[in-house]
Design a protein around this motif. Structure first.
Motif, PDB file in Angstrom:
ATOM      1  N   VAL A  63      -3.375 -24.418   9.074  1.00  0.00           N
ATOM      2  CA  VAL A  63      -1.655 -25.227   9.391  1.00  0.00           C
ATOM      3  C   VAL A  63      -1.635 -26.690  10.729  1.00  0.00           C
ATOM      4  O   VAL A  63      -1.914 -25.381  11.935  1.00  0.00           O
ATOM      5  CB  VAL A  63      -0.777 -24.729   9.397  1.00  0.00           C
ATOM      6  CG1 VAL A  63       0.605 -26.462   8.869  1.00  0.00           C
ATOM      7  CG2 VAL A  63      -0.766 -23.859   7.659  1.00  0.00           C
ATOM      8  N   THR A 108      -6.057 -26.568   5.913  1.00  0.00           N
ATOM      9  CA  THR A 108      -5.490 -25.671   4.764  1.00  0.00           C
ATOM     10  C   THR A 108      -4.512 -26.626   4.426  1.00  0.00           C
ATOM     11  O   THR A 108      -3.917 -27.410   3.330  1.00  0.00           O
ATOM     12  CB  THR A 108      -4.813 -24.458   4.964  1.00  0.00           C
ATOM     13  OG1 THR A 108      -5.362 -23.433   5.459  1.00  0.00           O
ATOM     14  CG2 THR A 108      -4.310 -24.042   2.994  1.00  0.00           C
ATOM     15  N   LYS A 109      -3.790 -27.349   5.430  1.00  0.00           N
ATOM     16  CA  LYS A 109      -2.321 -27.994   5.309  1.00  0.00           C
ATOM     17  C   LYS A 109      -2.620 -28.785   6.792  1.00  0.00           C
ATOM     18  O   LYS A 109      -2.470 -28.049   7.467  1.00  0.00           O
ATOM     19  CB  LYS A 109      -1.308 -27.367   4.831  1.00  0.00           C
ATOM     20  CG  LYS A 109       0.361 -28.508   4.605  1.00  0.00           C
ATOM     21  CD  LYS A 109       0.222 -29.562   3.195  1.00  0.00           C
ATOM     22  CE  LYS A 109       0.933 -30.372   3.329  1.00  0.00           C
ATOM     23  NZ  LYS A 109       0.817 -31.453   1.872  1.00  0.00           N
ATOM     24  N   PRO A 111       0.837 -31.505   7.518  1.00  0.00           N
ATOM     25  CA  PRO A 111       1.681 -32.091   7.368  1.00  0.00           C
ATOM     26  C   PRO A 111       1.945 -33.436   8.492  1.00  0.00           C
ATOM     27  O   PRO A 111       1.201 -33.054   9.402  1.00  0.00           O
ATOM     28  CB  PRO A 111       2.429 -30.485   7.974  1.00  0.00           C
ATOM     29  CG  PRO A 111       1.641 -29.621   8.727  1.00  0.00           C
ATOM     30  CD  PRO A 111       0.908 -29.582   8.241  1.00  0.00           C
ATOM     31  N   TYR A 218       5.200 -23.953   6.031  1.00  0.00           N
ATOM     32  CA  TYR A 218       3.670 -23.715   5.399  1.00  0.00           C
ATOM     33  C   TYR A 218       3.520 -21.959   5.241  1.00  0.00           C
ATOM     34  O   TYR A 218       2.129 -21.837   5.006  1.00  0.00           O
ATOM     35  CB  TYR A 218       2.867 -25.057   6.268  1.00  0.00           C
ATOM     36  CG  TYR A 218       3.416 -26.386   4.887  1.00  0.00           C
ATOM     37  CD1 TYR A 218       3.235 -26.768   3.503  1.00  0.00           C
ATOM     38  CD2 TYR A 218       3.911 -27.318   5.930  1.00  0.00           C
ATOM     39  CE1 TYR A 218       3.334 -27.632   2.757  1.00  0.00           C
ATOM     40  CE2 TYR A 218       4.193 -27.970   5.350  1.00  0.00           C
ATOM     41  CZ  TYR A 218       4.372 -28.572   4.617  1.00  0.00           C
ATOM     42  OH  TYR A 218       4.361 -29.640   3.208  1.00  0.00           O
TER      43      TYR A 218
END
Length: 467
Positions: A63, A108-109, A111, A218
């Motif tokens: 993340v 993966t993410k 944000p 997350y």
């Protein structure tokens, strides 16, 4: 595998919280301009860390955020006469283009701070309820550093010394702080700024709370690795630890990794010194694979000096590897299928793979890992020819490609047109138009387009850009 943990200031054996899985959070950029090569170092370094974990068989949840609400973004928006959201979205898109060009894998993410405000309000409310934070009269919410007795454990700073220093540097408007080391969790809006409603005031979050909340959402209350540049150790990561551990009642991150600074010609990068380079600037002179190779040619915890000479050296080094792979591909296409693969050959290749893995297992020593690749290239150049067996040629080629792939180095040779070549072709096209040789002018435009260069005829002359 050992990792140097900033928290303990020593190398520690990596033991994941959950077998076979790695939860990793890397602080991303504040998006108000094109990313510079200082931003690029942690992106490349920790992308490589992630790739090596995946090579070792771990499932990595990676993340990395974008800070899309900040004073710098607001300042840029005011200058351009647009809203802050327009600025942040534009530069998130540009950042992703540069990351792709550097072969940085998508997280993966990713944000965005502005999409996680509700979580921030919840964590701040919880910190107030538990006595770790308080609201001042103007609606500013501060974290009470004295309430967290381990404050300073990452940066190894003493709270009493910090309190003394902060008293001398007291900032106007912070008179309502209980203690000079208390830091902002929520602040009131100013005229023309984006804001959100809260129980304390209409305003926006402090920088530190953003990462704590996004990491929690997350990855969970506890993570394996938190990483970023060494400039983030204090106060950003120190404050993250304080608010996260106070809110969650658990150790926030087991391992803290920080890359060292990047200097330009032995001087700190600065716009005022005229030595400030964006990744986009570098892409006009070099394939960004060269930049990636350069970044990995030194250990991530060592200060790295950027210079034209060192970039040329990296370009030549990368070219040696790509040429060796290219030669092996040619031999592979024509190699004899018969012929035994000698045990000595296998042992030599396997020994260099072990040397590479030993370097990476020792706190991700990419410099020594690259050295092992160069040794493989030397073996390849000295032991393969038209008489080599297909099995041996394929073993060498696959091994070099695999080890380069872990470092994010693409072994396909790709001709990249440089800025001076583009300008020369534009000049030739202009001359062709003057000579009314429009067919040649169109042919030159077409050749540039095939290489991803778009021309735009303007009153000021011909402009070009890569697409």
């Amino acid at each position: 595998m050992k990792i140097f943990n900033t928290l303990s200031r020593q190398k520690e054996e990596f033991i994941p919280l959950e077998a076979g899985k790695v939860k990793m959070y890397v602080c991303g950029p504040t998006v108000y301009n094109l990313i510079h090569i200082g931003n690029a170092r942690p992106m490349i370094v920790f992308d490589t860390v992630r790739r090596y974990f995946e090579y070792k068989g771990y499932d990595v949840n990676f993340v990395s955020n974008f800070t899309d609400v900040d004073d710098k973004i607001i300042k840029k928006a005011i200058e351009e006469g647009v809203d802050a959201d327009t600025v942040s979205k534009r530069y998130i898109d540009e950042c992703k283009k540069d990351m792709e060009a550097m072969n940085v894998k998508p997280a993966t993410k990713n944000p965005l701070a502005t999409e996680e405000i509700c979580g921030m309000l919840d964590m701040i409310a919880h910190l107030i309820e538990s006595g770790h934070a308080y609201a001042a009269k103007d609606g500013t919410v501060y974290f009470r550093t004295k309430s967290f007795d381990q404050y300073g454990k990452l940066s190894h700073k003493n709270l009493e010394d910090l309190q003394s220093g902060f008293r001398e540097l007291k900032v106007t408007g912070e008179e309502e702080k209980e203690d000079p080391t208390d830091f902002v969790l929520w602040k009131p809006k100013k005229e023309g700024e984006p804001y959100w409603e809260s129980p304390w005031c209409d305003g926006r979050p402090g920088w530190h709370i953003e990462c704590s909340v996004m990491s929690k959402k997350y990855l969970g209350d506890q993570i394996d690795i938190h990483a970023g540049g060494e400039d983030l150790i204090f106060p950003h990561h120190e404050n993250e630890i304080a608010q996260s551990e106070a809110a969650n009642g658990k150790e926030f991150a087991k391992y803290w990794m920080h890359n060292a600074f990047l200097n330009i010609d032995n001087r700190k990068m600065s716009k005022s010194l005229g030595n400030f380079f964006t990744v986009r600037d570098i892409s006009e002179k070099y394939d960004l694979q060269v930049l990636r190779f350069f970044m990995l040619s030194a250990h991530y915890r060592s200060p790295l000096n950027f210079s034209a000479d060192l970039m040329e050296s990296s370009k030549n080094g990368l070219e040696r590897i790509l040429t060796a792979v290219d030669k092996l591909k040619g031999l592979e296409a024509s190699a004899k299928t018969e012929g035994l693969l000698e045990k000595e050959d296998i042992n030599q290749v396997n020994a260099l793979v072990e040397k590479y893995e030993a370097a990476m297992d020792d706190d991700f020593n990419t410099a020594d890992a690259i050295s092992a690749i160069f040794e493989l290239v030397k073996v390849s150049n000295s032991t393969t020819d038209e008489e080599s067996s297909l099995e041996y040629v394929t073993l060498l080629k696959n091994t070099i490609e695999k080890l380069c792939g872990i470092l994010g180095i693409i072994t396909e040779k790709e001709e990249v047109i440089l800025a001076e070549e583009i300008e020369a072709m534009i000049a030739a096209r202009q001359q062709a138009r003057k000579d009314k040789d429009f067919a040649l002018a169109d042919e030159i435009r077409g050749k540039l387009l095939d290489q991803g260069i778009v021309l735009e005829d303007t009153r000021e002359g011909v402009k070009w850009k890569r697409v």
